[in-house]
Design an enzyme around this catalytic site. Structure first.
Site, PDB file in Angstrom:
ATOM      1  N   ALA A 128       2.901  10.416  -4.765  1.00  0.00           N
ATOM      2  CA  ALA A 128       2.093   9.252  -4.414  1.00  0.00           C
ATOM      3  C   ALA A 128       3.024   8.160  -3.925  1.00  0.00           C
ATOM      4  CB  ALA A 128       1.285   8.766  -5.622  1.00  0.00           C
ATOM      5  N   ALA A 130       3.039   3.905  -2.913  1.00  0.00           N
ATOM      6  CA  ALA A 130       2.344   2.621  -2.927  1.00  0.00           C
ATOM      7  C   ALA A 130       3.243   1.547  -2.327  1.00  0.00           C
ATOM      8  CB  ALA A 130       1.942   2.251  -4.354  1.00  0.00           C
ATOM      9  N   SER A 131       2.760   0.321  -2.312  1.00  0.00           N
ATOM     10  CA  SER A 131       3.487  -0.750  -1.641  1.00  0.00           C
ATOM     11  C   SER A 131       4.749  -1.152  -2.381  1.00  0.00           C
ATOM     12  CB  SER A 131       2.576  -1.970  -1.483  1.00  0.00           C
ATOM     13  OG  SER A 131       2.070  -2.376  -2.745  1.00  0.00           O
ATOM     14  N   LYS A 149       9.039   7.232 -11.136  1.00  0.00           N
ATOM     15  CA  LYS A 149       8.563   6.155 -10.272  1.00  0.00           C
ATOM     16  C   LYS A 149       9.770   5.365  -9.784  1.00  0.00           C
ATOM     17  CE  LYS A 149       5.067   2.491 -10.330  1.00  0.00           C
ATOM     18  NZ  LYS A 149       4.054   1.810 -11.197  1.00  0.00           N
ATOM     19  N   ASP A 284      -6.544  -2.308 -14.464  1.00  0.00           N
ATOM     20  CA  ASP A 284      -7.014  -1.686 -13.219  1.00  0.00           C
ATOM     21  C   ASP A 284      -7.496  -0.252 -13.477  1.00  0.00           C
ATOM     22  OD1 ASP A 284      -7.572  -1.604 -10.530  1.00  0.00           O
ATOM     23  OD2 ASP A 284      -5.559  -0.992  -9.928  1.00  0.00           O
TER      24      ASP A 284
END
Length: 556
Positions: A128, A130-131, A149, A284
């Protein structure tokens, strides 16, 4: 402004200013057009769905900082109209991945060893992206599967530069807009800064994973990946790999094999515990951040964004949610106003009327139309319209609960969040009380009682000394002199009674040493009579105090 900025900062500031003023207020635009740097900006468009989607695209084009800003603004129904909230809530935090060579460099710098030394295997293609970073699958030397990550290179200075530019423009807006000052945009920016800077520090996320893991221990169907401390730094986070599928990608046939009602109820209860007992919650919980594991459990992932609820606010939120679940509109309004601030021109009466109407509508709605998160967001939006400003945490909580309502309905179409709140209210109260009765709070209470016991004789002696020397003075802001004299006499009478009772106790203690033929309960009789008289007098004095205070409260 131009003299204080280099070329890159000037360009970035102008890009942000164009965005801000394009969708801003007319009085801000009028002031901005007097500034040579901003004079060519066009008027703001109306609040339509098309313009809201355009704002979302513009934010995505400006980069990671503004994607995160849009996600925060999507929770603020008191600031933006519904079309903008809807468009911003769909902002995607997915961008092109950076190269594996950069991943190797960052991981080696952070861990102090090459990837091949630290890991048994490390997939070059990210799972994945992401920004702020991307996730790679890997295995440790002992064979454990992990997810790594890695923070995007150069993202910290870019985010900090964007925040500085936004801060300059927010200061400009607040100087020229009364509405901006009323909505405390500077405070909103500071909240955003704290959240984003914390999200850039992966050590914080590791702490969040551990804290949420402890909270979810009593729930067998919920889990959270644990961080691997030796392989985690501020820019690299290594955690257990969760083998599962995103909840929104699970087929309807696979969902039929689940006990959806039990999963939804357990998830909702655990979330209430996170918010109302622990004060730390996953901010979230959209379907992409929940994985359904192969053994039928739900795993909560991506804890970069969390919400914090102060202890005092937790109690009020619990009362608010219970009142909302029971449809008691008066109590909902009371609790909402108690946790809010308001200006002189706020319309509290209108707020109460609207709350009464909306809560009654919620109580009469069908189960499939009930959404606690939406009710909280509507409450914050209504409060803003009436000049009543709710705590910022309530907006974030409302958005989280709105996502949670959606997830619970996916698991169990008949799920009723209001009934779940009522069903778990007793357990929440019990856990709150047990938390308040922790060893630390008990020791704190004992220390305060010790301090009171140590200081009480000196303070009573000081009062009696002032009274004996006719220097006792009571300052009362009142007009009725008769009531003042009566109150002073009552105070003097109670002090005198207390002195007499103390004298009886001291005398009884001394007489305990004198042996007499008259004995009571096996002790010297006169001493016991003094003790009993002191006890009876103390009870009578306490009863008089309680009765008087109760009457005074009823008169108020």
């Amino acid at each position: 402004m131009a003299l204080a900025l280099d070329a890159d900062q000037l360009r970035r500031t102008r890009d942000i200013a164009r965005l801000l003023l394009r969708y801003g207020r007319s009085e801000v635009l009028a002031a901005a057009q007097r500034d040579p740097l901003l004079a060519d900006l066009e008027p703001p468009p109306p609040a339509t769905a098309e313009e809201a989607e355009r704002l979302a695209r513009d934010l995505e084009a400006l980069g990671p900082t503004f994607i995160k800003l849009g996600q925060l603004l999507s929770t603020r129904s008191d600031l933006l109209p519904p079309p903008y909230l809807e468009a911003l809530s769909r902002l995607q935090d997915e961008v092109e991945p950076f190269s594996y060579g950069e991943v190797e460099q960052i991981v080696s710098e952070e861990l102090g060893v090459r990837i091949s030394k630290a890991f048994g295997s490390f997939e070059a293609t990210p799972a994945a992206s992401a920004s702020l970073g991307q996730v790679h699958r890997a295995t440790l030397r002992d064979g454990r599967a992990v997810a790594v990550k890695v923070q995007r290179p150069g993202i910290r200075p870019r985010v900090l530069a964007d925040l500085e530019a936004i801060e300059r423009l927010v200061g400009f807006v607040q100087d020229h807009s009364e509405r901006a000052r009323r909505f405390r945009l500077a405070a909103l920016l500071e909240e955003f800064r704290r959240s984003l800077v914390a999200e850039l520090d992966y050590r914080r996320e590791a702490q969040n994973l551990l804290a949420l893991g402890r909270t979810l221990e009593p729930y067998p169907h919920l889990t959270v990946p644990r961080p691997i401390d030796d392989y985690s730094t501020s820019r690299v986070l290594t955690m257990e790999y969760v083998d599962g599928a995103k909840l929104d990608e699970v087929s309807p046939l696979a969902r039929l094999e689940l006990d959806g009602a039990a999963l939804a109820d357990e998830l909702f209860e655990a979330y209430l515990v996170q918010v109302l007992v622990e004060g730390l919650f996953h901010a979230d919980p959209h379907p992409g951040n929940l994985l359904l594991t192969r053994d039928g459990r739900l795993a909560l992932i991506d804890l970069g964004m969390v919400g914090h609820v102060a202890p005092g606010l937790r109690d009020r939120l619990l009362k608010l949610l219970i009142a909302l679940g029971e449809g008691k509109s008066d109590e909902v309004a009371d609790h909402a106003l108690a946790m809010s601030r308001s200006d002189d021109d706020s319309d509290r009466d209108r707020f109460r009327r609207e709350v009464d109407y909306r809560v009654l509508s919620l109580r009469d709605a069908a189960i499939e139309d009930i959404a606690v998160g939406r009710a909280l967001l509507d409450l914050t939006g209504l409060a803003g319209e009436c000049g009543v400003w709710m705590p910022q945490e309530l907006s974030l909580l409302g958005k989280a609960l709105l996502n949670l309502d959606h997830i619970a309905r996916q698991l169990d179409p008949g799920f009723d969040p209001n009934a779940a709140i009522r069903r778990h209210a007793g357990e929440l109260m019990r856990r709150r009380m047990l938390r308040d009765l922790s060893p630390g709070s008990v020791v704190g209470g004992l220390l305060e009682a010790k301090e009171l016991a140590e200081q009480l004789p000196a303070r009573v002696n000081q009062i009696l000394g002032h009274l004996a020397e006719n220097r006792l003075r009571v300052e009362v802001d009142a007009i009725d002199e008769t009531e003042i004299v009566r109150a002073v006499q009552k105070v003097a009478n109670r002090i005198t009674t207390g002195v007499v009772l103390a004298a009886l106790i001291v005398g009884a203690a001394l007489m305990m040493r004198v042996e007499t033929a008259f004995r009571l309960f096996g002790y010297p009789g006169f001493a016991m009579l003094c003790f009993l008289a002191a006890a009876a007098g103390g009870v009578a004095l306490l009863w008089d105090i309680v009765r008087h205070d109760r009457r005074a409260g009823q008169r108020r």
